[in-house]
Design a protein around this motif. Sequence first.
Motif, PDB file in Angstrom:
ATOM      1  N   PHE A  74       0.441  -1.221  -0.226  1.00  0.00           N
ATOM      2  CA  PHE A  74       0.250  -0.014   0.003  1.00  0.00           C
ATOM      3  C   PHE A  74       1.062   1.497  -0.136  1.00  0.00           C
ATOM      4  CE2 PHE A  74      -2.329   2.855   2.628  1.00  0.00           C
ATOM      5  CZ  PHE A  74      -3.231   2.936   2.451  1.00  0.00           C
ATOM      6  N   ILE A  75       1.777   1.168   0.764  1.00  0.00           N
ATOM      7  CA  ILE A  75       2.192   2.367   1.492  1.00  0.00           C
ATOM      8  C   ILE A  75       3.376   2.772  -0.078  1.00  0.00           C
ATOM      9  CG2 ILE A  75       4.455   1.336   2.575  1.00  0.00           C
ATOM     10  CD1 ILE A  75       4.188   5.553   2.249  1.00  0.00           C
ATOM     11  N   ARG A  76       3.953   1.263  -0.498  1.00  0.00           N
ATOM     12  CA  ARG A  76       5.628   1.790  -2.249  1.00  0.00           C
ATOM     13  C   ARG A  76       4.317   1.730  -3.152  1.00  0.00           C
ATOM     14  NH1 ARG A  76      10.013  -0.414  -2.292  1.00  0.00           N
ATOM     15  NH2 ARG A  76      10.842  -1.031   0.031  1.00  0.00           N
ATOM     16  N   ASP A  77       2.544   1.592  -3.471  1.00  0.00           N
ATOM     17  CA  ASP A  77       2.215   1.822  -4.567  1.00  0.00           C
ATOM     18  C   ASP A  77       1.848   3.585  -4.218  1.00  0.00           C
ATOM     19  OD1 ASP A  77       0.364   0.780  -6.997  1.00  0.00           O
ATOM     20  OD2 ASP A  77      -1.155   1.330  -5.740  1.00  0.00           O
ATOM     21  N   LEU A  78       1.277   3.425  -3.416  1.00  0.00           N
ATOM     22  CA  LEU A  78       1.101   4.986  -3.093  1.00  0.00           C
ATOM     23  C   LEU A  78       1.649   5.809  -3.093  1.00  0.00           C
ATOM     24  CD1 LEU A  78       1.338   7.154  -0.471  1.00  0.00           C
ATOM     25  CD2 LEU A  78      -0.185   5.060   0.807  1.00  0.00           C
ATOM     26  N   LEU A  79       2.843   5.922  -2.978  1.00  0.00           N
ATOM     27  CA  LEU A  79       4.082   6.995  -2.583  1.00  0.00           C
ATOM     28  C   LEU A  79       4.202   6.973  -4.612  1.00  0.00           C
ATOM     29  CD1 LEU A  79       6.335   5.820  -0.135  1.00  0.00           C
ATOM     30  CD2 LEU A  79       4.766   8.027  -0.055  1.00  0.00           C
ATOM     31  N   SER A  80       4.342   5.886  -5.403  1.00  0.00           N
ATOM     32  CA  SER A  80       4.302   6.021  -7.014  1.00  0.00           C
ATOM     33  C   SER A  80       3.956   7.138  -7.432  1.00  0.00           C
ATOM     34  CB  SER A  80       4.451   4.430  -7.878  1.00  0.00           C
ATOM     35  OG  SER A  80       5.621   4.217  -6.588  1.00  0.00           O
ATOM     36  N   TYR A  81       2.515   7.440  -6.653  1.00  0.00           N
ATOM     37  CA  TYR A  81       1.689   8.201  -7.496  1.00  0.00           C
ATOM     38  C   TYR A  81       2.512   9.663  -7.788  1.00  0.00           C
ATOM     39  CZ  TYR A  81      -1.795   4.904  -8.091  1.00  0.00           C
ATOM     40  OH  TYR A  81      -2.824   3.909  -8.073  1.00  0.00           O
ATOM     41  N   TYR A  82       3.089  10.365  -6.359  1.00  0.00           N
ATOM     42  CA  TYR A  82       3.874  11.678  -6.813  1.00  0.00           C
ATOM     43  C   TYR A  82       4.897  11.425  -7.050  1.00  0.00           C
ATOM     44  CZ  TYR A  82       0.269  11.777  -3.105  1.00  0.00           C
ATOM     45  OH  TYR A  82      -1.215  11.826  -2.009  1.00  0.00           O
ATOM     46  N   ASP A  84       8.375   9.431  -9.844  1.00  0.00           N
ATOM     47  CA  ASP A  84       8.490   8.474 -10.891  1.00  0.00           C
ATOM     48  C   ASP A  84       8.771   7.623 -10.369  1.00  0.00           C
ATOM     49  OD1 ASP A  84       6.585   9.757 -12.923  1.00  0.00           O
ATOM     50  OD2 ASP A  84       7.990  10.837 -13.467  1.00  0.00           O
ATOM     51  N   ILE A  85       9.196   6.934  -9.694  1.00  0.00           N
ATOM     52  CA  ILE A  85       9.263   5.399  -8.521  1.00  0.00           C
ATOM     53  C   ILE A  85       9.013   4.955  -8.666  1.00  0.00           C
ATOM     54  CG2 ILE A  85      10.722   4.988  -6.648  1.00  0.00           C
ATOM     55  CD1 ILE A  85      11.872   7.524  -6.667  1.00  0.00           C
ATOM     56  N   ALA A  86       9.272   3.426  -9.198  1.00  0.00           N
ATOM     57  CA  ALA A  86       8.403   2.313  -9.599  1.00  0.00           C
ATOM     58  C   ALA A  86       8.315   2.039  -7.882  1.00  0.00           C
ATOM     59  CB  ALA A  86       8.975   1.179  -9.403  1.00  0.00           C
ATOM     60  N   PRO A  87       6.702   1.362  -7.262  1.00  0.00           N
ATOM     61  CA  PRO A  87       6.962   0.952  -6.145  1.00  0.00           C
ATOM     62  C   PRO A  87       7.962  -0.133  -5.531  1.00  0.00           C
ATOM     63  CG  PRO A  87       5.285   0.734  -6.775  1.00  0.00           C
ATOM     64  CD  PRO A  87       5.850   0.830  -8.220  1.00  0.00           C
ATOM     65  N   GLN A  88       8.561  -1.659  -6.071  1.00  0.00           N
ATOM     66  CA  GLN A  88       9.770  -1.745  -5.386  1.00  0.00           C
ATOM     67  C   GLN A  88      11.129  -1.112  -5.555  1.00  0.00           C
ATOM     68  OE1 GLN A  88       7.957  -1.787  -8.307  1.00  0.00           O
ATOM     69  NE2 GLN A  88       9.363  -2.848 -10.228  1.00  0.00           N
ATOM     70  N   ASP A  89      10.524   0.447  -5.993  1.00  0.00           N
ATOM     71  CA  ASP A  89      12.320   1.012  -5.843  1.00  0.00           C
ATOM     72  C   ASP A  89      12.541   1.954  -4.682  1.00  0.00           C
ATOM     73  OD1 ASP A  89      13.489  -0.510  -8.048  1.00  0.00           O
ATOM     74  OD2 ASP A  89      12.864   1.039  -9.391  1.00  0.00           O
ATOM     75  N   TRP A  90      11.403   1.996  -3.962  1.00  0.00           N
ATOM     76  CA  TRP A  90      11.275   3.013  -2.144  1.00  0.00           C
ATOM     77  C   TRP A  90      11.865   2.648  -1.931  1.00  0.00           C
ATOM     78  CZ3 TRP A  90       9.739   7.739  -3.046  1.00  0.00           C
ATOM     79  CH2 TRP A  90       8.546   8.329  -3.972  1.00  0.00           C
ATOM     80  N   GLN A  91      13.181   3.739  -0.738  1.00  0.00           N
ATOM     81  CA  GLN A  91      13.655   3.686  -0.139  1.00  0.00           C
ATOM     82  C   GLN A  91      14.030   4.122   1.110  1.00  0.00           C
ATOM     83  OE1 GLN A  91      17.863   3.973  -1.416  1.00  0.00           O
ATOM     84  NE2 GLN A  91      17.318   2.895  -3.352  1.00  0.00           N
TER      85      GLN A  91
END
Length: 287
Positions: A74-82, A84-91
Amino acid sequence: MTSFSKTDHATRSKQKLTLANNEIHLWMTKPEELLGNDELLSTYVTLLTSKETAKQQRYKFAEDRHDALITRAFIRDLLSYYADIAPQDWQFEKGEKDKPEIVNCPLPLRFNISHTKNLIICAVTLEDDIGCDVENIGRSNDVLAIAERYFSPKESDELFALPSDQQRNRFFDYWTLKESYIKAWGLGLAIPLKDFSFNISDTECNHKEVFTIKQNISLSFAKHRVDEPQIWRSWLVYPTTAIDEKQEHRIAISLRSKKSGSKNDNQKTDYQLRFFNSLPLLGYQEM
């Protein structure tokens, strides 16, 4: 919550969001809506780091493992709406107050997550410290005994002065607000709950289609507590039947301004709350 079809992902995933300095975005998802969707749940697993997966797998019960998986997706996916970072690439890493912070975002996004039975929420804003809490108000705890132990004398006096049929609701007002405050600091119960008091005015409510928002809320502090009431704003959110059929939940948000000098006073800032339903990787809908 509105259902999403598999075909929604192709169109909704392209709907990027902008976030103004005076906006708070509150995201929600209901994990039970994803039960049995094995294909999607398997995809969620691929989004998590090995450390996140290990932590998620340590939960004893299947329901808790499910909710933990949804929370991370959920958090990884929603951050990607803000960005251009894929959900799996958030650190992420622990910040100076041990609160999770984003490492690799081009925007000064700040977020906070809370979950309870059948609801996960995330509050997102820019720059300022943000805390949120959601509670299931149907839980069977002896909430008034908890109030006597943890609330400030001012809050306890106000609570027990209410008619008995109103006390349980007011307890959850105070409890969620207090949780949102300590979560905005990122210090948890290192801040004694008796050291700060919320004053809730019942005269001002903003009625939305699926929420009632109470925002005339102020803070005060014990003499030994070093903090500034003018840098804090708080909101109570009451889901209505369109989103929360059984009136199960209470939500609170607290925001701490991080502006410097004389600008560090947010009492006149016209904050705007926006609300989003989502199912990770299937898109979102603004309410």
